[in-house]
Enzyme design. Sequence first.
Site, mmCIF file in Angstrom:
data_model
loop_
_atom_site.group_PDB
_atom_site.id
_atom_site.type_symbol
_atom_site.label_atom_id
_atom_site.label_comp_id
_atom_site.label_asym_id
_atom_site.label_seq_id
_atom_site.Cartn_x
_atom_site.Cartn_y
_atom_site.Cartn_z
ATOM 1 N N ALA A 73 12.279 -22.889 -11.225
ATOM 2 C CA ALA A 73 13.573 -22.981 -11.898
ATOM 3 C C ALA A 73 13.642 -24.333 -12.617
ATOM 4 C CB ALA A 73 14.698 -22.857 -10.872
ATOM 5 N N GLN A 75 15.500 -26.917 -12.237
ATOM 6 C CA GLN A 75 15.546 -28.037 -11.285
ATOM 7 C C GLN A 75 14.533 -27.856 -10.152
ATOM 8 O OE1 GLN A 75 16.958 -31.021 -11.093
ATOM 9 N NE2 GLN A 75 17.860 -30.823 -13.122
ATOM 10 N N SER A 76 13.353 -27.389 -10.463
ATOM 11 C CA SER A 76 12.345 -27.144 -9.424
ATOM 12 C C SER A 76 11.831 -28.439 -8.794
ATOM 13 C CB SER A 76 11.160 -26.400 -10.055
ATOM 14 O OG SER A 76 10.073 -26.345 -9.156
ATOM 15 N N ASN A 77 11.920 -28.506 -7.483
ATOM 16 C CA ASN A 77 11.308 -29.631 -6.753
ATOM 17 C C ASN A 77 9.792 -29.470 -6.726
ATOM 18 O OD1 ASN A 77 13.857 -30.801 -5.811
ATOM 19 N ND2 ASN A 77 14.014 -28.935 -4.584
ATOM 20 N N VAL A 79 7.888 -28.211 -9.059
ATOM 21 C CA VAL A 79 7.304 -28.676 -10.324
ATOM 22 C C VAL A 79 7.225 -30.206 -10.330
ATOM 23 C CG1 VAL A 79 7.755 -28.896 -12.809
ATOM 24 C CG2 VAL A 79 7.854 -26.642 -11.699
#
Length: 334
Positions: A73, A75-77, A79
């Site tokens: 997403a 706000q992916s942690n 990534v």
Amino acid sequence: MHLARFPRVKLCHAPTPLEFMPNLTRELGGPQLWIKRDDCTGVATGGNKNRKLEYLMGDALAQGATHIVTQGAVQSNHVRQTAAVCAKLGLKCTALLEHRVQTNDSAYLDGGNVLLDRLMGINIEYRPGGTDMQAAIEEVGAKLAAAGEKPYLIPGGGSNAVGALGYAHVALELLAQANEIGLRIDRLVHATGSAGTQAGLVAGLVALNSGIRVLGIGVRNPRDRQEAAVHKLAEATAQKLGAPPVPRDAVEANCDYVGEGYGIPTRGMEEAVIMLARTEGIFLDPVYSGKGMAGLIDLIRKGQFAKDENVVFLHTGGQAGLFAYQDALTRAAA
Ligand SMILES: *Cc1c(COP(=O)(O)O)cnc(C)c1O
């Protein structure tokens, strides 16, 4: 369970601390509440994805990869942590970000994890909400391969059997810590999303004959789907480890705390984030650990735990996401 048979790049600050939370325990009137600080795994402000990346990157380097492709997403942690590991190891990184949460809020679209992704200079491409993201990374991977690169694809959340080895590793680490300090752990509770964390933990804890029950608090899918995904991946992980099959009833998820949907704030999440900040000086995150803790708090209030039970909450990180939810959290904290 001999994890050294698998290629691994040591990335995490580990063992992460296992700490008692006296003030939160008092505030809620028991059970005895402990926290396993996987928000402190070190790389890129920490989090659970670094655990999976130790084994995923071990595999990628063993295969001669030059370019990591992953997705999440906006706000992916996952990534953010993948981007940092690529920077550290000198690998190129492309991340596909899905507009899974519908919003025009610039804090969400450009702040928090996205700011950190941009500082690390990875290639970012966006996809609309509802895109088949696995197909999307496969497409990008094929293009990179055609251009002469050696791509390595990491699924969303790093959740496959290789990544889940990172949490089988944590099962071993946690059990060693508990044995050392004489702590009998009755329950391990954490937020579950792409399923790799819970699958690895369950595979490891079952293989080690720990007797510790794991409860995943869902942040996206309904219960049936979440438990099926965790069980399938736990089975694949156990098989990889050469461990016995994972009983279906070792996999338990409670998906009553998702609220309106993935990444959409709930009152329970806001309360949990504020309560942990004010009692223990610990920051949870709005998308995962905040909802996970909201579930734990509600189940405690409903009397699901005895006062003398030892419950460990696995803090999976994600605090960078707090800055993407500045408006909602500012209102809640007032
Ligand atoms: C990804 C993530 C989770 C969920 O872990 P899964 O392995 O995807 O189930 C929990 N907390 C945070 C902060 C995360 O980034």
